[in-house]
Design a protein around this motif. Structure first.
Motif, PDB file in Angstrom:
ATOM      1  N   GLY A 315       0.795  -1.217   0.000  1.00 51.39           N
ATOM      2  CA  GLY A 315       0.000   0.000   0.000  1.00 51.39           C
ATOM      3  C   GLY A 315       0.831   1.272   0.000  1.00 51.39           C
ATOM      4  O   GLY A 315       1.982   1.299  -0.458  1.00 51.39           O
ATOM      5  N   SER A 316       0.261   2.311   0.574  1.00 53.91           N
ATOM      6  CA  SER A 316       0.833   3.653   0.465  1.00 53.91           C
ATOM      7  C   SER A 316       2.164   3.812   1.188  1.00 53.91           C
ATOM      8  O   SER A 316       2.953   4.708   0.864  1.00 53.91           O
ATOM      9  CB  SER A 316      -0.161   4.684   1.010  1.00 53.91           C
ATOM     10  OG  SER A 316      -0.447   4.422   2.375  1.00 53.91           O
ATOM     11  N   THR A 317       2.458   2.946   2.159  1.00 52.01           N
ATOM     12  CA  THR A 317       3.706   3.083   2.916  1.00 52.01           C
ATOM     13  C   THR A 317       4.817   2.195   2.383  1.00 52.01           C
ATOM     14  O   THR A 317       5.922   2.200   2.903  1.00 52.01           O
ATOM     15  CB  THR A 317       3.473   2.739   4.396  1.00 52.01           C
ATOM     16  OG1 THR A 317       2.993   1.391   4.501  1.00 52.01           O
ATOM     17  CG2 THR A 317       2.463   3.687   5.023  1.00 52.01           C
ATOM     18  N   ASP A 318       4.544   1.419   1.321  1.00 55.71           N
ATOM     19  CA  ASP A 318       5.567   0.506   0.824  1.00 55.71           C
ATOM     20  C   ASP A 318       5.626   0.541  -0.698  1.00 55.71           C
ATOM     21  O   ASP A 318       5.983   1.546  -1.282  1.00 55.71           O
ATOM     22  CB  ASP A 318       5.314  -0.913   1.348  1.00 55.71           C
ATOM     23  CG  ASP A 318       6.578  -1.779   1.329  1.00 55.71           C
ATOM     24  OD1 ASP A 318       7.115  -1.981   0.232  1.00 55.71           O
ATOM     25  OD2 ASP A 318       7.023  -2.248   2.382  1.00 55.71           O
ATOM     26  N   SER A 319       5.209  -0.522  -1.385  1.00 59.68           N
ATOM     27  CA  SER A 319       5.420  -0.590  -2.834  1.00 59.68           C
ATOM     28  C   SER A 319       4.395   0.197  -3.648  1.00 59.68           C
ATOM     29  O   SER A 319       4.566   0.372  -4.850  1.00 59.68           O
ATOM     30  CB  SER A 319       5.425  -2.046  -3.301  1.00 59.68           C
ATOM     31  OG  SER A 319       4.150  -2.638  -3.165  1.00 59.68           O
ATOM     32  N   LEU A 416      -1.908   5.460  -6.482  1.00 55.11           N
ATOM     33  CA  LEU A 416      -0.575   5.964  -6.182  1.00 55.11           C
ATOM     34  C   LEU A 416       0.421   5.501  -7.237  1.00 55.11           C
ATOM     35  O   LEU A 416       0.317   4.395  -7.767  1.00 55.11           O
ATOM     36  CB  LEU A 416      -0.126   5.478  -4.805  1.00 55.11           C
ATOM     37  CG  LEU A 416      -0.995   5.915  -3.620  1.00 55.11           C
ATOM     38  CD1 LEU A 416      -0.490   5.250  -2.338  1.00 55.11           C
ATOM     39  CD2 LEU A 416      -0.989   7.433  -3.465  1.00 55.11           C
ATOM     40  N   LEU A 417       1.388   6.346  -7.529  1.00 56.95           N
ATOM     41  CA  LEU A 417       2.455   5.968  -8.448  1.00 56.95           C
ATOM     42  C   LEU A 417       3.438   5.025  -7.760  1.00 56.95           C
ATOM     43  O   LEU A 417       3.761   5.211  -6.573  1.00 56.95           O
ATOM     44  CB  LEU A 417       3.212   7.208  -8.913  1.00 56.95           C
ATOM     45  CG  LEU A 417       2.586   8.015 -10.041  1.00 56.95           C
ATOM     46  CD1 LEU A 417       3.370   9.307 -10.238  1.00 56.95           C
ATOM     47  CD2 LEU A 417       2.550   7.206 -11.334  1.00 56.95           C
ATOM     48  N   PRO A 418       3.933   4.020  -8.482  1.00 59.11           N
ATOM     49  CA  PRO A 418       5.020   3.212  -7.922  1.00 59.11           C
ATOM     50  C   PRO A 418       6.214   4.111  -7.629  1.00 59.11           C
ATOM     51  O   PRO A 418       6.369   5.179  -8.230  1.00 59.11           O
ATOM     52  CB  PRO A 418       5.333   2.230  -9.060  1.00 59.11           C
ATOM     53  CG  PRO A 418       4.101   2.194  -9.901  1.00 59.11           C
ATOM     54  CD  PRO A 418       3.517   3.574  -9.822  1.00 59.11           C
ATOM     55  N   PRO A 419       7.074   3.715  -6.712  1.00 60.09           N
ATOM     56  CA  PRO A 419       8.225   4.559  -6.359  1.00 60.09           C
ATOM     57  C   PRO A 419       9.205   4.664  -7.520  1.00 60.09           C
ATOM     58  O   PRO A 419       9.301   3.782  -8.371  1.00 60.09           O
ATOM     59  CB  PRO A 419       8.844   3.821  -5.169  1.00 60.09           C
ATOM     60  CG  PRO A 419       8.375   2.405  -5.309  1.00 60.09           C
ATOM     61  CD  PRO A 419       7.021   2.480  -5.924  1.00 60.09           C
ATOM     62  N   SER A 420       9.937   5.772  -7.545  1.00 62.70           N
ATOM     63  CA  SER A 420      11.004   5.919  -8.533  1.00 62.70           C
ATOM     64  C   SER A 420      12.148   4.988  -8.165  1.00 62.70           C
ATOM     65  O   SER A 420      12.364   4.660  -6.996  1.00 62.70           O
ATOM     66  CB  SER A 420      11.502   7.368  -8.561  1.00 62.70           C
ATOM     67  OG  SER A 420      10.478   8.231  -8.984  1.00 62.70           O
TER      68      SER A 420
END
Length: 438
Positions: A315-319, A416-420
């Protein structure tokens, strides 16, 4: 979504068949029933399959009624589902699903649905406070196989596959996994019953397990009993979960520098394309191992899916992997691949089931359904709501609506966008080493 339109066309075909006279219906479907086998079903790109649990409460102690199961089956039929996968015969659920299908067929000869019946397999002392022994099987396995056999004998027109165990060989299933020799024992037993005509000869026998367990993983899985098991089953049923690996093995997940200039939706589109390629790499790793040991058999997908919500690892705090938009993209792209390559895919799953993580309502395991627990269609099915596919149908006495009340802007606000990530796409390894822990 192209595939969903194709599914809707299949549904219209069923309606046209249903417009024939009752005698014509019965005659046509009796003829076709004689030809329907696991082989014809699984090799047919038109066969849409899904994993199904009809549980509506936070515990499996509350079993769905036959009436409730019929509600669900009609909804699934409306989206073109022709084959269901169940998981055990210990509880009444699977037996009641088969009974519900039988009753629907009796009520309407045009109703068509089949079952891949799971028989649950455990090691000794699984789910107890005693030390587990992965080399010895549970005493309950014999009774479970006997129940599966009895049900398949009673409903040969519905049960087309028996799967011995669910993720029963993968070593991260520390609470219950067994060695391949135990699965092999029961697969050989069922194949012997087929030879003796105690089970239909066209009934297919398999085990449904993580891709790593089928030889696509590390060398610890490459043992003689696995090789013999591959030779004994009628086909391989493999599981692949890129969603889980966005946390546990995120070699494919994230936004590389060369995609930073893309729009939000384009970035997500590319991430989901890589997710499907990741699933394909796991499928191909099993295919490669099978070729290595000199075996050629069908490989189908027994499980894959994408959760629509998580308050933990995805979720929002990880992937940042899960939401209804990404889940719909994965569903569409995964189906496009499997249909194009004539791979049967039991998509996971039909309805959200809150018992799976009963202590955490926001857990990802509770949110894999194409429908919510209340019976509303998630984004993957919104177009079918618009097309009237669910008119007159519903769950718990309520008609099928859309999640977010059909407000796409509200839905996208939760995406949410995946992390860079610093590495470039060319560093993506198309043949990653497993495993991901689900």
């Amino acid at each position: 979504m192209k595939l969903l339109r194709e599914i809707w066309i299949l549904g219209l075909s069923a309606i046209l068949i249903a417009s024939c006279s009752p005698k014509q219906q019965k005659s046509e479907f009796m003829k076709s029933a004689k030809k329907v086998t696991a082989q014809t079903l699984l090799s047919d790109p038109a066969t849409v399959a899904i994993s199904y649990g009809g549980y509506r409460a936070n515990t499996r102690e509350v079993q769905p009624s036959i009436k409730e199961l019929k509600e669900d089956l009609k909804l699934l039929s409306a989206i073109g589902i022709k084959m269901l996968r169940t998981y055990n015969v210990q509880l009444p659920h699977a037996t009641n699903v088969v009974k519900a299908i039988s009753e629907l067929k009796a009520e309407d000869p045009s109703f068509e649905m089949y079952v891949m019946l799971g028989a649950w397999i455990d090691c000794k002392n699984a789910w107890t406070d005693k030390p587990v022994d992965h080399d010895v099987e549970s005493e309950q396995n014999r009774e479970e196989i006997a129940r599966a056999v009895a049900l398949a004998q009673q409903y040969p027109d519905i049960i087309k596959v028996i799967a011995v165990g669910n993720e029963a060989m993968v070593k991260w299933a520390t609470a219950y996994y067994v060695q391949p020799g135990i699965i092999l024992k029961w697969v050989k037993h069922l194949q012997e019953l087929k030879k003796n005509r105690e089970l239909p000869s066209e009934l297919w026998i398999t085990s449904s397990d993580n891709f790593a367990s089928w030889g696509g993983g590390t060398s610890e899985y490459h043992v003689d009993d696995l090789d013999q098991l591959i030779r004994e089953v009628d086909y391989l049923s493999i599981h692949t979960y890129p969603m889980h690996d966005t946390h546990y093995n995120p070699v494919f997940w994230g936004i590389p520098p060369q995609e930073e200039q893309l729009s939000k939706q384009e970035k997500i589109e590319q991430a989901m394309n890589r997710s499907v390629k990741y699933a394909q790499s796991q499928y191909n790793s099993v295919k490669s191992y099978m070729k290595q040991i000199g075996v050629k058999k069908p490989i189908h997908i027994g499980e894959t899916g994408w959760s629509s919500y998580s308050n933990e690892l995805y979720g929002s705090t990880d992937s940042k992997a899960v939401d209804e938009y990404k889940a719909a993209l994965f569903h569409e792209k995964l189906r496009e691949w499997t249909v194009a390559d004539s791979i049967a895919c039991f998509y996971f799953e039909a309805f959200d089931e809150s018992w799976k993580d009963g202590n955490n309502p926001g857990g990802s395991e509770n949110h894999f359904g194409l429908f919510t627990k209340e019976g509303n269609a998630k984004y993957a099915l919104w177009k079918l709501v618009d097309q009237g596919a669910f008119n007159g149908l519903g769950r718990n006495g309520k008609p099928v609506g859309k999640t977010y009340n059909g407000d796409i802007k509200a839905l996208m606000a939760d995406v949410l966008l995946p992390p860079s990530k610093p590495q470039v796409t060319s560093h993506y390894n198309p043949n990653p080493t497993p495993d991901a822990v689900p």
